[in-house]
Design a protein around this motif. Structure first.
Motif, PDB file in Angstrom:
ATOM      1  N   ARG A  92     -47.948 -60.801  57.919  1.00  0.00           N
ATOM      2  CA  ARG A  92     -46.561 -60.521  57.569  1.00  0.00           C
ATOM      3  C   ARG A  92     -46.224 -59.072  57.886  1.00  0.00           C
ATOM      4  O   ARG A  92     -45.158 -58.770  58.371  1.00  0.00           O
ATOM      5  CB  ARG A  92     -46.376 -60.826  56.077  1.00  0.00           C
ATOM      6  CG  ARG A  92     -45.049 -60.394  55.486  1.00  0.00           C
ATOM      7  CD  ARG A  92     -43.936 -61.298  55.982  1.00  0.00           C
ATOM      8  NE  ARG A  92     -42.696 -61.036  55.272  1.00  0.00           N
ATOM      9  CZ  ARG A  92     -41.859 -60.082  55.579  1.00  0.00           C
ATOM     10  NH1 ARG A  92     -42.144 -59.259  56.559  1.00  0.00           N
ATOM     11  NH2 ARG A  92     -40.746 -59.918  54.911  1.00  0.00           N
ATOM     12  N   LYS A  93     -47.102 -58.193  57.558  1.00  0.00           N
ATOM     13  CA  LYS A  93     -46.883 -56.772  57.784  1.00  0.00           C
ATOM     14  C   LYS A  93     -48.235 -56.121  58.016  1.00  0.00           C
ATOM     15  O   LYS A  93     -49.165 -56.373  57.282  1.00  0.00           O
ATOM     16  CB  LYS A  93     -46.288 -56.102  56.540  1.00  0.00           C
ATOM     17  CG  LYS A  93     -44.888 -56.532  56.213  1.00  0.00           C
ATOM     18  CD  LYS A  93     -43.911 -55.414  56.509  1.00  0.00           C
ATOM     19  CE  LYS A  93     -42.514 -55.788  56.110  1.00  0.00           C
ATOM     20  NZ  LYS A  93     -41.948 -56.805  56.985  1.00  0.00           N
ATOM     21  N   ALA A 120     -45.790 -46.071  68.314  1.00  0.00           N
ATOM     22  CA  ALA A 120     -44.414 -46.301  67.880  1.00  0.00           C
ATOM     23  C   ALA A 120     -44.344 -47.642  67.177  1.00  0.00           C
ATOM     24  O   ALA A 120     -45.138 -48.544  67.463  1.00  0.00           O
ATOM     25  CB  ALA A 120     -43.469 -46.296  69.085  1.00  0.00           C
ATOM     26  N   GLY A 121     -43.420 -47.779  66.253  1.00  0.00           N
ATOM     27  CA  GLY A 121     -43.241 -49.057  65.573  1.00  0.00           C
ATOM     28  C   GLY A 121     -44.118 -49.183  64.344  1.00  0.00           C
ATOM     29  O   GLY A 121     -44.617 -48.192  63.804  1.00  0.00           O
ATOM     30  N   GLU A 122     -44.301 -50.414  63.940  1.00  0.00           N
ATOM     31  CA  GLU A 122     -45.004 -50.653  62.683  1.00  0.00           C
ATOM     32  C   GLU A 122     -46.443 -50.154  62.712  1.00  0.00           C
ATOM     33  O   GLU A 122     -46.991 -49.762  61.692  1.00  0.00           O
ATOM     34  CB  GLU A 122     -44.969 -52.155  62.360  1.00  0.00           C
ATOM     35  CG  GLU A 122     -45.420 -52.420  60.945  1.00  0.00           C
ATOM     36  CD  GLU A 122     -45.088 -53.835  60.491  1.00  0.00           C
ATOM     37  OE1 GLU A 122     -44.057 -54.363  60.916  1.00  0.00           O
ATOM     38  OE2 GLU A 122     -45.892 -54.380  59.721  1.00  0.00           O
ATOM     39  N   THR A 140     -36.016 -52.537  56.088  1.00  0.00           N
ATOM     40  CA  THR A 140     -35.665 -51.282  56.762  1.00  0.00           C
ATOM     41  C   THR A 140     -36.667 -50.935  57.857  1.00  0.00           C
ATOM     42  O   THR A 140     -36.745 -49.789  58.290  1.00  0.00           O
ATOM     43  CB  THR A 140     -35.616 -50.106  55.762  1.00  0.00           C
ATOM     44  OG1 THR A 140     -36.929 -49.909  55.244  1.00  0.00           O
ATOM     45  CG2 THR A 140     -34.651 -50.382  54.624  1.00  0.00           C
ATOM     46  N   PHE A 141     -37.437 -51.913  58.317  1.00  0.00           N
ATOM     47  CA  PHE A 141     -38.509 -51.599  59.276  1.00  0.00           C
ATOM     48  C   PHE A 141     -37.981 -51.404  60.695  1.00  0.00           C
ATOM     49  O   PHE A 141     -38.488 -50.565  61.435  1.00  0.00           O
ATOM     50  CB  PHE A 141     -39.552 -52.717  59.269  1.00  0.00           C
ATOM     51  CG  PHE A 141     -40.572 -52.556  58.183  1.00  0.00           C
ATOM     52  CD1 PHE A 141     -40.188 -52.433  56.869  1.00  0.00           C
ATOM     53  CD2 PHE A 141     -41.919 -52.515  58.490  1.00  0.00           C
ATOM     54  CE1 PHE A 141     -41.121 -52.270  55.864  1.00  0.00           C
ATOM     55  CE2 PHE A 141     -42.853 -52.349  57.491  1.00  0.00           C
ATOM     56  CZ  PHE A 141     -42.465 -52.228  56.177  1.00  0.00           C
TER      57      PHE A 141
HETATM   58  C1  FAD Z   1     -41.117 -62.510  58.651  1.00  0.00           C
HETATM   59  C2  FAD Z   1     -40.693 -61.092  58.881  1.00  0.00           C
HETATM   60  C3  FAD Z   1     -39.430 -60.679  58.486  1.00  0.00           C
HETATM   61  C4  FAD Z   1     -39.019 -59.374  58.714  1.00  0.00           C
HETATM   62  N1  FAD Z   1     -37.768 -59.009  58.334  1.00  0.00           N
HETATM   63  C5  FAD Z   1     -37.323 -57.783  58.611  1.00  0.00           C
HETATM   64  C6  FAD Z   1     -35.979 -57.387  58.293  1.00  0.00           C
HETATM   65  O1  FAD Z   1     -35.196 -58.169  57.772  1.00  0.00           O
HETATM   66  N2  FAD Z   1     -35.590 -56.129  58.583  1.00  0.00           N
HETATM   67  C7  FAD Z   1     -36.423 -55.221  59.160  1.00  0.00           C
HETATM   68  O2  FAD Z   1     -36.027 -54.100  59.407  1.00  0.00           O
HETATM   69  N3  FAD Z   1     -37.717 -55.554  59.454  1.00  0.00           N
HETATM   70  C8  FAD Z   1     -38.173 -56.808  59.210  1.00  0.00           C
HETATM   71  N4  FAD Z   1     -39.465 -57.160  59.518  1.00  0.00           N
HETATM   72  C9  FAD Z   1     -40.363 -56.148  60.082  1.00  0.00           C
HETATM   73  C10 FAD Z   1     -40.101 -55.919  61.563  1.00  0.00           C
HETATM   74  O3  FAD Z   1     -39.795 -57.149  62.190  1.00  0.00           O
HETATM   75  C11 FAD Z   1     -41.366 -55.331  62.183  1.00  0.00           C
HETATM   76  O4  FAD Z   1     -41.717 -54.149  61.504  1.00  0.00           O
HETATM   77  C12 FAD Z   1     -41.121 -54.998  63.643  1.00  0.00           C
HETATM   78  O5  FAD Z   1     -40.730 -56.152  64.364  1.00  0.00           O
HETATM   79  C13 FAD Z   1     -42.379 -54.439  64.268  1.00  0.00           C
HETATM   80  O6  FAD Z   1     -42.079 -54.135  65.626  1.00  0.00           O
HETATM   81  P1  FAD Z   1     -43.186 -53.502  66.530  1.00  0.00           P
HETATM   82  O7  FAD Z   1     -42.621 -53.438  67.917  1.00  0.00           O
HETATM   83  O8  FAD Z   1     -43.693 -52.216  65.942  1.00  0.00           O
HETATM   84  O9  FAD Z   1     -44.428 -54.495  66.445  1.00  0.00           O
HETATM   85  P2  FAD Z   1     -44.501 -56.035  66.898  1.00  0.00           P
HETATM   86  O10 FAD Z   1     -43.129 -56.644  66.964  1.00  0.00           O
HETATM   87  O11 FAD Z   1     -45.535 -56.642  66.014  1.00  0.00           O
HETATM   88  O12 FAD Z   1     -45.000 -55.912  68.398  1.00  0.00           O
HETATM   89  C14 FAD Z   1     -46.354 -55.694  68.701  1.00  0.00           C
HETATM   90  C15 FAD Z   1     -46.616 -56.433  69.995  1.00  0.00           C
HETATM   91  O13 FAD Z   1     -47.901 -56.093  70.481  1.00  0.00           O
HETATM   92  C16 FAD Z   1     -48.509 -57.255  70.995  1.00  0.00           C
HETATM   93  N5  FAD Z   1     -49.941 -57.022  71.038  1.00  0.00           N
HETATM   94  C17 FAD Z   1     -50.847 -56.998  70.013  1.00  0.00           C
HETATM   95  N6  FAD Z   1     -52.058 -56.733  70.464  1.00  0.00           N
HETATM   96  C18 FAD Z   1     -51.961 -56.589  71.810  1.00  0.00           C
HETATM   97  C19 FAD Z   1     -52.900 -56.302  72.850  1.00  0.00           C
HETATM   98  N7  FAD Z   1     -54.190 -56.095  72.602  1.00  0.00           N
HETATM   99  N8  FAD Z   1     -52.447 -56.235  74.122  1.00  0.00           N
HETATM  100  C20 FAD Z   1     -51.111 -56.427  74.400  1.00  0.00           C
HETATM  101  N9  FAD Z   1     -50.187 -56.689  73.459  1.00  0.00           N
HETATM  102  C21 FAD Z   1     -50.614 -56.778  72.175  1.00  0.00           C
HETATM  103  C22 FAD Z   1     -48.084 -58.350  70.048  1.00  0.00           C
HETATM  104  O14 FAD Z   1     -48.190 -59.620  70.657  1.00  0.00           O
HETATM  105  C23 FAD Z   1     -46.618 -57.959  69.805  1.00  0.00           C
HETATM  106  O15 FAD Z   1     -45.742 -58.544  70.741  1.00  0.00           O
HETATM  107  C24 FAD Z   1     -39.899 -58.468  59.308  1.00  0.00           C
HETATM  108  C25 FAD Z   1     -41.175 -58.877  59.699  1.00  0.00           C
HETATM  109  C26 FAD Z   1     -41.561 -60.172  59.484  1.00  0.00           C
HETATM  110  C27 FAD Z   1     -42.935 -60.615  59.936  1.00  0.00           C
END
Ligand code: FAD
Length: 156
Positions: A92-93, A120-122, A140-141
């Motif tokens: 989930r997170k 960058a990102g989560e 707020t993520f």
């Molecule tokens: C169910 C749910 C509901 C949410 N609701 C909200 C909301 O309402 N508001 C809000 O602000 N935030 C929300 N969030 C949080 C937010 O969606 C996330 O924090 C954000 O999408 C993270 O983005 P990111 O680009 O940092 O990481 P991710 O979107 O996790 O992207 C990481 C990417 O890296 C890829 N990856 C992993 N390992 C490798 C590797 N070895 N090689 C290549 N690629 C790889 C993965 O496949 C993925 O595509 C929610 C999250 C969830 C799960």
């Protein structure tokens, strides 16, 4: 494929167990829990924590106006059919993983900058990275993801 719909509990549980034979549930156990819960529904002084929480939430006028399904007895056929949903586990997170600074630079365990690596990102952790102070507020993520990506990109 993850949903089962049935008119009675025995059929529902039989089909649930057919779907997940490696993790069967006991029909008598499921029935006892639902009957205990349903039995609390008409009792204004009931001790079922979930029903108490639902009643508390529904006391709020905004919720009373928009909620469409009133709390009801699950096993009353008038409220059927019964629906079971197979759950799948996901992350989930991550709430981080890499320690970074406010410029998006990844830090070593000793706290020094690891040259050439940005996060960058989560994965950079809104708490650890400091974008959200020491906590991360639900909903707020995405703002932090975009903002940290912008900073990391600019600094890279
Ligand atoms: C169910 C749910 C509901 C949410 N609701 C909200 C909301 O309402 N508001 C809000 O602000 N935030 C929300 N969030 C949080 C937010 O969606 C996330 O924090 C954000 O999408 C993270 O983005 P990111 O680009 O940092 O990481 P991710 O979107 O996790 O992207 C990481 C990417 O890296 C890829 N990856 C992993 N390992 C490798 C590797 N070895 N090689 C290549 N690629 C790889 C993965 O496949 C993925 O595509 C929610 C999250 C969830 C799960």
């Amino acid at each position: 494929a993850d949903f089962i719909v049935a008119d009675d509990l025995d059929t529902l549980v039989t089909r649930m167990n057919a779907l997940t034979p490696d993790a069967p549930v006991r029909p008598d156990h499921i029935r006892a829990q639902i009957e205990a819960r349903d039995g609390q529904l008409d009792n204004p002084f009931g001790k079922d924590a979930q029903i108490t929480a639902i009643r508390g939430a529904r006391a709020y006028r905004g919720d009373r106006l928009i909620r469409t399904a009133k709390p009801h007895a699950i096993l009353d056929p008038a409220n059927g059919p019964l629906i079971a949903v197979r759950l799948n586990i996901l992350t989930r997170k991550s709430l981080g993983g890499l320690h970074s600074d406010l410029q998006g630079r990844v830090l070593t365990p000793e706290g020094t900058v690891l040259p050439g690596l940005y996060a960058a990102g989560e994965v950079c952790g809104f708490g650890g990275g400091g974008y959200h102070g020491y906590n991360a507020l639900e909903g707020t993520f995405l703002g932090g993801c975009l903002y940290s990506g912008r900073l990391a990109g600019q600094n890279a």
